[in-house]
Design a protein around this motif. Structure first.
Motif, short mmCIF file in Angstrom:
data_model
loop_
_atom_site.label_atom_id
_atom_site.label_comp_id
_atom_site.label_asym_id
_atom_site.label_seq_id
_atom_site.Cartn_x
_atom_site.Cartn_y
_atom_site.Cartn_z
N ALA A 135 0.75 -1.36 0.15
CA ALA A 135 -0.11 -0.07 0.04
C ALA A 135 1.01 1.10 -0.04
CB ALA A 135 -0.72 0.11 1.20
N LEU A 136 1.80 1.42 0.82
CA LEU A 136 2.66 2.34 0.88
C LEU A 136 3.62 2.57 -0.47
CD1 LEU A 136 4.49 2.49 4.40
CD2 LEU A 136 2.75 4.15 3.50
N ILE A 137 3.93 1.41 -0.96
CA ILE A 137 4.64 1.47 -2.32
C ILE A 137 3.78 2.19 -3.40
CG2 ILE A 137 5.67 0.24 -4.23
CD1 ILE A 137 6.61 -1.69 -2.05
N ALA A 138 2.52 1.83 -3.46
CA ALA A 138 1.48 2.27 -4.39
C ALA A 138 1.26 3.57 -4.16
CB ALA A 138 0.21 1.51 -4.44
N LEU A 139 0.98 4.00 -3.01
CA LEU A 139 0.92 5.46 -2.46
C LEU A 139 2.00 6.58 -2.72
CD1 LEU A 139 -1.38 5.01 0.63
CD2 LEU A 139 -2.13 5.72 -1.63
N SER A 140 3.02 5.65 -2.87
CA SER A 140 4.36 6.73 -3.21
C SER A 140 4.57 6.71 -4.64
CB SER A 140 5.43 5.77 -2.37
OG SER A 140 5.99 4.79 -2.68
N ILE A 141 4.42 5.70 -5.30
CA ILE A 141 4.81 5.54 -6.56
C ILE A 141 3.94 6.75 -7.51
CG2 ILE A 141 4.77 4.31 -8.76
CD1 ILE A 141 7.01 3.95 -6.76
N ILE A 142 2.50 6.61 -6.96
CA ILE A 142 1.84 7.69 -7.84
C ILE A 142 2.19 8.94 -7.69
CG2 ILE A 142 -0.60 8.41 -8.00
CD1 ILE A 142 -1.51 5.58 -7.30
N PRO A 143 2.37 9.63 -6.65
CA PRO A 143 2.83 10.82 -6.65
C PRO A 143 4.39 11.08 -7.18
CG PRO A 143 2.20 10.29 -4.43
CD PRO A 143 2.08 9.05 -5.15
N LEU A 144 5.41 10.11 -7.09
CA LEU A 144 6.42 10.08 -7.45
C LEU A 144 6.45 10.36 -9.11
CD1 LEU A 144 9.41 10.35 -7.51
CD2 LEU A 144 9.65 7.63 -7.50
N LEU A 145 5.53 9.42 -9.61
CA LEU A 145 5.36 9.63 -11.42
C LEU A 145 4.88 11.10 -11.67
CD1 LEU A 145 3.96 5.92 -11.82
CD2 LEU A 145 6.28 7.14 -12.57
N HIS A 146 3.90 11.49 -10.69
CA HIS A 146 3.21 12.69 -10.91
C HIS A 146 4.44 13.93 -10.92
CE1 HIS A 146 0.71 16.22 -11.02
NE2 HIS A 146 1.06 16.75 -9.97
N VAL A 147 5.08 13.93 -10.12
CA VAL A 147 5.91 15.16 -9.83
C VAL A 147 7.06 14.77 -10.91
CG1 VAL A 147 5.43 15.72 -7.44
CG2 VAL A 147 7.55 14.02 -7.92
N THR A 148 7.28 13.81 -11.34
CA THR A 148 8.13 13.52 -12.31
C THR A 148 7.98 13.92 -13.67
OG1 THR A 148 9.46 11.85 -10.95
CG2 THR A 148 10.08 12.04 -13.38
N VAL A 149 7.09 13.30 -14.04
CA VAL A 149 6.31 13.34 -15.48
C VAL A 149 5.37 14.83 -15.57
CG1 VAL A 149 4.90 12.22 -16.96
CG2 VAL A 149 6.15 10.78 -15.80
N ASN A 150 4.46 14.76 -14.74
CA ASN A 150 3.67 15.84 -15.10
C ASN A 150 4.10 17.25 -14.64
OD1 ASN A 150 1.60 14.05 -15.90
ND2 ASN A 150 0.63 13.96 -13.98
N ASP A 151 4.65 17.34 -13.45
CA ASP A 151 5.28 18.64 -12.89
C ASP A 151 6.46 19.01 -13.71
OD1 ASP A 151 3.15 18.75 -11.58
OD2 ASP A 151 3.90 18.27 -9.59
N ALA A 152 7.36 18.04 -13.69
CA ALA A 152 9.03 18.59 -14.10
C ALA A 152 9.11 18.34 -15.45
CB ALA A 152 9.97 17.54 -13.41
N VAL A 153 8.49 17.40 -16.11
CA VAL A 153 8.93 17.18 -17.53
C VAL A 153 7.71 17.87 -18.24
CG1 VAL A 153 8.90 15.57 -19.54
CG2 VAL A 153 9.87 15.07 -17.20
N LEU A 154 6.51 17.93 -18.03
CA LEU A 154 5.54 18.55 -18.82
C LEU A 154 5.54 19.88 -18.50
CD1 LEU A 154 2.49 15.80 -18.98
CD2 LEU A 154 4.21 16.39 -20.82
N PHE A 155 4.86 20.11 -17.21
CA PHE A 155 4.71 21.70 -16.83
C PHE A 155 6.16 22.57 -16.87
CE2 PHE A 155 4.24 25.21 -14.11
CZ PHE A 155 2.97 25.73 -14.48
N GLY A 156 7.16 21.69 -16.30
CA GLY A 156 8.28 22.60 -16.35
C GLY A 156 8.77 22.65 -17.75
N GLY A 157 8.51 21.74 -18.71
CA GLY A 157 9.02 21.93 -20.33
C GLY A 157 8.09 22.97 -20.76
N MET A 158 6.99 23.26 -20.72
CA MET A 158 6.13 24.26 -21.11
C MET A 158 6.18 25.38 -20.50
SD MET A 158 2.27 22.27 -21.55
CE MET A 158 2.13 20.59 -21.50
N PHE A 159 6.88 25.64 -19.32
CA PHE A 159 6.70 26.89 -18.53
C PHE A 159 7.77 27.66 -19.26
CE2 PHE A 159 7.72 29.46 -15.03
CZ PHE A 159 6.50 29.73 -14.72
#
Length: 159
Positions: A135-159
């Motif tokens: 459960a902790l693994i799943a609950l940690s992987i989802i935010p890790l993927l979000h901050v990596t892909v959505n925030d850093a790569v997508l939003f950071g790249g568009m910014f």
């Protein structure tokens, strides 16, 4: 509950209240997020809400877990990672607003904050893997993927 878990609970409440107060005072709008429009904005906000819920649930599980599953030092590590992540989050919106004035330095700092957010999320995933708690693994992987892909790569790249 162990003192480390109480500390994590209190710290988590404090940093979340600070974040909610900041957002209530600053009232972010679509203008704050510039190039991210339409369906992409809905996707990113939905993903952010899911990641936030996962973070809250992760902390809740760590606070509720018997210390035979997690060591006090691991709980302390989660506390530090939580503080670091939310302090970075508190810096995000003011930096975004500063960058709206076409300030290249501010844009650099927004992108830097987004990249730095990966570190505490990775720490939470490492603690979850050390605890061998699915459960902790799943609950940690989802935010890790979000901050990596959505925030850093997508939003950071568009910014």
């Amino acid at each position: 509950m162990h003192p480390s878990q109480i500390t994590l609970l209190v710290v988590s409440i404090v940093v979340n209240v600070c974040l909610w107060v900041e957002y209530a005072v600053m009232r972010p709008s679509g203008r704050d997020f510039g190039a991210v429009r339409g369906g992409m904005r809905v996707y990113m906000l939905t993903a952010a809400a899911i990641a936030y819920a996962c973070n809250v649930a992760y902390v809740g599980l760590v606070v509720a877990a018997p210390l035979k599953r997690l060591k006090a030092s691991q709980v302390d590590t989660v506390t530090v990672a939580t503080v670091v992540y939310y302090v970075l989050q508190l810096a995000f919106l003011p930096l975004v607003r500063a960058s709206l004035k076409n300030d290249e330095v501010s844009k650099f700092w927004v992108q830097s904050v987004l990249l730095l957010c990966i570190i505490p999320m990775a720490v939470l995933a490492i603690v979850a893997m050390q605890a061998k708690n699915p459960a902790l693994i799943a609950l940690s992987i989802i935010p890790l993927l979000h901050v990596t892909v959505n925030d850093a790569v997508l939003f950071g790249g568009m910014f």
